[in-house]
Motif scaffolding. Structure first.
Motif, PDB file in Angstrom:
ATOM      1  N   ASP A  89       0.885  -1.170   0.000  1.00 28.16           N
ATOM      2  CA  ASP A  89       0.000   0.000   0.000  1.00 28.16           C
ATOM      3  C   ASP A  89       0.915   1.209   0.000  1.00 28.16           C
ATOM      4  O   ASP A  89       1.664   1.431   0.955  1.00 28.16           O
ATOM      5  CB  ASP A  89      -0.889  -0.052   1.252  1.00 28.16           C
ATOM      6  CG  ASP A  89      -1.795   1.168   1.388  1.00 28.16           C
ATOM      7  OD1 ASP A  89      -1.670   2.113   0.585  1.00 28.16           O
ATOM      8  OD2 ASP A  89      -2.627   1.177   2.318  1.00 28.16           O
ATOM      9  N   THR A  90       0.885   1.976  -1.085  1.00 27.13           N
ATOM     10  CA  THR A  90       1.872   3.041  -1.272  1.00 27.13           C
ATOM     11  C   THR A  90       1.223   4.403  -1.105  1.00 27.13           C
ATOM     12  O   THR A  90       0.319   4.757  -1.848  1.00 27.13           O
ATOM     13  CB  THR A  90       2.490   2.954  -2.679  1.00 27.13           C
ATOM     14  OG1 THR A  90       1.462   3.159  -3.664  1.00 27.13           O
ATOM     15  CG2 THR A  90       3.139   1.590  -2.922  1.00 27.13           C
ATOM     16  N   ASP A 149      -3.097  15.913   4.171  1.00 29.41           N
ATOM     17  CA  ASP A 149      -3.770  14.713   4.682  1.00 29.41           C
ATOM     18  C   ASP A 149      -3.789  14.701   6.209  1.00 29.41           C
ATOM     19  O   ASP A 149      -2.903  15.249   6.861  1.00 29.41           O
ATOM     20  CB  ASP A 149      -3.018  13.447   4.230  1.00 29.41           C
ATOM     21  CG  ASP A 149      -3.369  13.052   2.806  1.00 29.41           C
ATOM     22  OD1 ASP A 149      -4.328  13.605   2.244  1.00 29.41           O
ATOM     23  OD2 ASP A 149      -2.669  12.171   2.261  1.00 29.41           O
ATOM     24  N   THR A 174       1.132  13.712  -6.048  1.00 31.22           N
ATOM     25  CA  THR A 174       1.709  14.367  -7.222  1.00 31.22           C
ATOM     26  C   THR A 174       2.945  15.170  -6.790  1.00 31.22           C
ATOM     27  O   THR A 174       3.979  15.156  -7.471  1.00 31.22           O
ATOM     28  CB  THR A 174       0.671  15.325  -7.842  1.00 31.22           C
ATOM     29  OG1 THR A 174      -0.512  14.569  -8.128  1.00 31.22           O
ATOM     30  CG2 THR A 174       1.191  15.973  -9.106  1.00 31.22           C
TER      31      THR A 174
HETATM   32  O1  PRX Z   1      -4.960  11.869   0.230  1.00 28.50           O
HETATM   33  C1  PRX Z   1      -3.848  11.142  -0.227  1.00 28.50           C
HETATM   34  C2  PRX Z   1      -4.290  10.161  -1.281  1.00 28.50           C
HETATM   35  O2  PRX Z   1      -4.124  10.804  -2.522  1.00 28.50           O
HETATM   36  C3  PRX Z   1      -3.572  12.111  -2.337  1.00 28.50           C
HETATM   37  C4  PRX Z   1      -2.626  12.439  -3.460  1.00 28.50           C
HETATM   38  O3  PRX Z   1      -3.328  12.504  -4.659  1.00 28.50           O
HETATM   39  P1  PRX Z   1      -2.561  12.645  -6.027  1.00 28.50           P
HETATM   40  O4  PRX Z   1      -1.605  13.776  -5.942  1.00 28.50           O
HETATM   41  O5  PRX Z   1      -3.593  12.717  -7.083  1.00 28.50           O
HETATM   42  O6  PRX Z   1      -1.710  11.347  -6.172  1.00 28.50           O
HETATM   43  C5  PRX Z   1      -2.323  10.114  -6.195  1.00 28.50           C
HETATM   44  C6  PRX Z   1      -1.320   9.051  -6.557  1.00 28.50           C
HETATM   45  C7  PRX Z   1      -0.040   9.118  -5.832  1.00 28.50           C
HETATM   46  C8  PRX Z   1      -2.913  12.043  -0.997  1.00 28.50           C
HETATM   47  O7  PRX Z   1      -2.758  13.330  -0.437  1.00 28.50           O
HETATM   48  N1  PRX Z   1      -3.486   8.922  -1.263  1.00 28.50           N
HETATM   49  C9  PRX Z   1      -2.598   8.515  -2.190  1.00 28.50           C
HETATM   50  N2  PRX Z   1      -2.119   7.292  -1.884  1.00 28.50           N
HETATM   51  C10 PRX Z   1      -2.705   6.917  -0.734  1.00 28.50           C
HETATM   52  C11 PRX Z   1      -3.566   7.957  -0.326  1.00 28.50           C
HETATM   53  N3  PRX Z   1      -4.269   7.878   0.814  1.00 28.50           N
HETATM   54  C12 PRX Z   1      -4.141   6.774   1.561  1.00 28.50           C
HETATM   55  N4  PRX Z   1      -3.348   5.731   1.234  1.00 28.50           N
HETATM   56  C13 PRX Z   1      -2.611   5.754   0.104  1.00 28.50           C
HETATM   57  N5  PRX Z   1      -1.852   4.723  -0.222  1.00 28.50           N
END
Ligand code: PRX
Length: 645
Positions: free
Chosen positions: A411-412, A500, A416
């Motif tokens: 789970d990563t 977050d 962005t």
């Molecule tokens: O809220 C977190 C969630 O996706 C957000 C980032 O979105 P974006 O920039 O569009 O990138 C998505 C792909 C990397 C974060 O602030 N998020 C992403 N991965 C997780 C996550 N929330 C929980 N667990 C994750 N593994």
């Protein structure tokens, strides 16, 4: 496997330990990497950088003038050289770099040698159109190999690309072209979606009517649809490629030269152009890709994201190709022509590593296990998820029906802005807890803090921050350093705020809870409430709008909008659909609200701020939270009653 077993696994609240066999062959087997990185963080990242090919070595790992970072100062390299040229010396030359699967089941394999040829030629096409180092190029393409080729060709000549997801509307495309002042746009005659054609070129034409910076449009033929080609401006990709020379030497880029811009939603109506540079980004994505997915030479790696998002940039193109991996790229959707499409692809190419999103997993859960069960998934050995918190039910289902209880799930957590994965297990080492992204990657310092930026004790929650700079971090917001400083570093000096909320448990494991700002995460895609609100207010019937993210079984969150109409405008049949369509037209179908609710007034504080928290309570049927700061508490009561009706 029976439903009972699934229930049992959920109840146990189990920890999943790495299997002995997996552990014995894992890329990282010893926990001392964490201690080493902790005791000498910059030494760790300095060593990691040796995995790349540099034209000139860096002099200093990090120059940090908060919040502006320079990584690998003085180093020179080229991202496309690292993704392609250096693999040509040995047998990897004939290894599959990209295995493309079209929506219709058509397939195309590009070896590293093929990719070299295509990228070099396209780099020469761009040059012939006057694209120079530093010029921006916008890419608006479906999930076809030309998307990766175009990105790498830009990287080769040092022209930063800005990829715009093919699901964005003409207006969204126009705004992104204008912000970047792109010189060239690369698009296609259309893209296939569930058997029909999305008119990308038509969208591009509409966008270009308001985007003066673009001198040329290069059009890839994919669907064979009839499109308008503007004389002197628009050129066919295949015609240009025919004429292009095969060799294009890679530009020597500074480690800190811009590699790309990627737009993402923030808390204001205007998307932010997140800027990534070359050296640190390439070190970050290639290291994390190898370690977290336990990459082996013979793996067949499939990341189901679109290249229009950061996941596609970092973990379809730059990370895997820098590592000489074989990457599967799929054009279509999971349910076309049938709901076993993903599992058919896993079976067809013997995929070993699968990286997808919780929303997809929940969709598969809804469809039931018969689809994966009908296919041979025995090749899979590592599973990944990204984009939003994964609920333990979905985690267990993924583990049970896709991983057949053999495959570790990584789970990563990342963004962005972070460019690279920041928290995830190392699958040969880390015990897994369903729903937790486990612990920070070695050399990454993530914390949960309170209002004052102080770390909270184990077992409690707060704001998720990054304490120390990391190589793939964003460098700025394109053309707007102030916004960069305020958005990410404004809360606590020298500390990066992720947006977050999270908690960390007694074992130091992180549980990301979701956004605490006005950003909605729909199916793992970020949508700013302000963007949807301004799209709604743009409609002639609307006076005011407030949007919230509402829990959704499959999408994680869905957009719900509360709308007040202008004086004298009556609600009418079809208005809800009209407003939804208006949002889709302004932004793209991904932002279309699920629910629109008309109200005479919105709940506001005395200073006029809309209280979205209360709207969320209403939409999710909860008791109303604190209403004491409202200007008029009766507004929210009435609204609640109306909504329930
Ligand atoms: O809220 C977190 C969630 O996706 C957000 C980032 O979105 P974006 O920039 O569009 O990138 C998505 C792909 C990397 C974060 O602030 N998020 C992403 N991965 C997780 C996550 N929330 C929980 N667990 C994750 N593994």
């Amino acid at each position: 496997m029976g439903e009972e077993r699934l229930e049992g696994l959920l109840e146990e609240n189990r920890v999943f330990k790495p299997g002995a066999e997996f552990q014995a062959q894992a890329a990282v087997q010893e926990g001392k990497v964490y201690e080493e990185a902790e005791s000498d963080r910059l030494g760790f990242w300095g060593k990691a950088a040796e995995r790349l090919s540099w034209f000139r070595p860096w002099e200093k790992v990090l120059e940090w003038e908060p919040p502006f970072a320079q990584w690998y100062v003085g180093g020179k390299l080229n991202a496309s050289y690292n993704c392609i040229d250096r693999h040509l010396a040995g047998w990897r030359r004939n290894k599959a770099a990209i295995i493309f699967e079209g929506e219709h089941g058509d397939s195309r394999v590009l070896t590293y040698q093929n990719l070299y040829r295509e990228v070099n030629k396209f780099a020469n096409v761009l040059k012939s159109l006057g694209v120079e180092k530093g010029d921006r190029v916008t890419i608006y393409l479906p999930m076809i190999p030309e998307a990766a080729i175009a990105m790498l060709a830009c990287a080769r000549i040092g022209a930063p690309h800005s990829v715009v997801f093919g699901g964005f509307s003409a207006e969204a495309l126009r705004d992104r072209i204008n912000d970047a002042q792109a010189k060239v746009l690369i698009t296609s005659d259309g893209s296939f979606r569930r058997g029909s054609v999305v008119p990308l070129k038509e969208n591009a034409d509409t966008a270009l009517a308001g985007a003066g910076s673009v001198e040329h449009v290069i059009v890839v033929q994919r669907t064979g649809s009839e499109v308008h080609m503007q004389e002197g401006r628009d050129l066919w990709y295949h015609e240009q490629m025919q004429k292009a020379a095969v060799e294009c030497p890679p530009e020597e880029m500074d480690a800190e030269d811009m590699l790309f811009i990627l737009y993402t939603s923030g808390t204001t109506g205007k998307p932010k152009g997140v800027v990534h540079t070359t050296g640190g980004y390439m070190v970050g994505v290639s290291t994390t890709h190898e370690w977290i997915f336990d990459l082996k030479e013979e793996d067949v790696y499939w990341c189901t994201a679109d290249v229009g998002w950061i996941t596609g940039h970092s973990y379809i193109v730059y990370g895997p190709l820098a590592n000489g991996a074989t990457v599967v790229m799929y054009e279509g959707t999971p349910d076309y022509p049938a709901k076993d499409r993903f599992w058919e692809i896993v079976e067809k190419y013997r995929v070993t590593i699968l990286y997808t999103a919780p929303t997809a997993i929940r969709t598969f859960m809804k469809w039931g296990p018969s689809y994966p069960e009908s296919r041979d998934l025995s090749s899979l050995r590592v599973l990944g998820t990204v984009g939003e918190p994964i609920n333990p039910e979905a985690w267990i289902w993924y583990h049970t029906y896709i991983g057949r209880e053999r495959c570790p799930i990584v789970d990563t957590w990342w963004q962005t802005e972070t460019g690279m994965i920041m928290m995830a297990p190392l699958p040969g080492l880390t015990d897994l807890k369903p729903g937790s992204c486990t612990v920070p990657f070695p050399g990454v310092k993530v914390e949960v803090v309170d209002h004052d930026g102080q770390p909270v004790p184990k077992g409690s929650g707060g704001y998720l921050v990054v304490r120390e700079p990391w190589p793939a971090m964003l460098r700025t917001v394109y053309g707007d350093n102030d916004r960069y400083v305020q958005t990410y570093w404004g809360n606590w000096p020298g500390i990066y705020f992720t947006g977050d909320g999270a908690k960390w448990d007694q074992d130091g494991y992180f549980w990301v809870l979701g956004r605490v700002d006005d950003v909605i995460n729909v199916s793992g895609h970020r949508i700013g409430t302000a963007e949807v609100e301004s799209a709604l207010v743009d409609h002639p019937a609307v006076a005011e709008a407030a949007c919230i993210g509402k829990n959704h079984e499959v999408k994680g969150q869905a957009v719900a909008a509360f709308v007040t109409l202008k004086e004298g405008v009556e609600t009418r049949n079809g208005l809800v659909d009209e407003l939804k369509a208006h949002v889709a037209k302004k932004i793209g179908a991904l932002a279309r609200p699920d629910d629109i609710f008309f109200t005479a007034e919105l709940p506001k504080t005395r200073s006029g701020k809309i209280m979205r928290r209360l709207l969320r309570d209403i939409a999710e049927g909860r008791a109303l939270g604190d209403t004491t700061t409202l200007a008029d508490a009766s507004v929210v009561q009435t609204l609640k009653e109306q909504y329930q009706e």
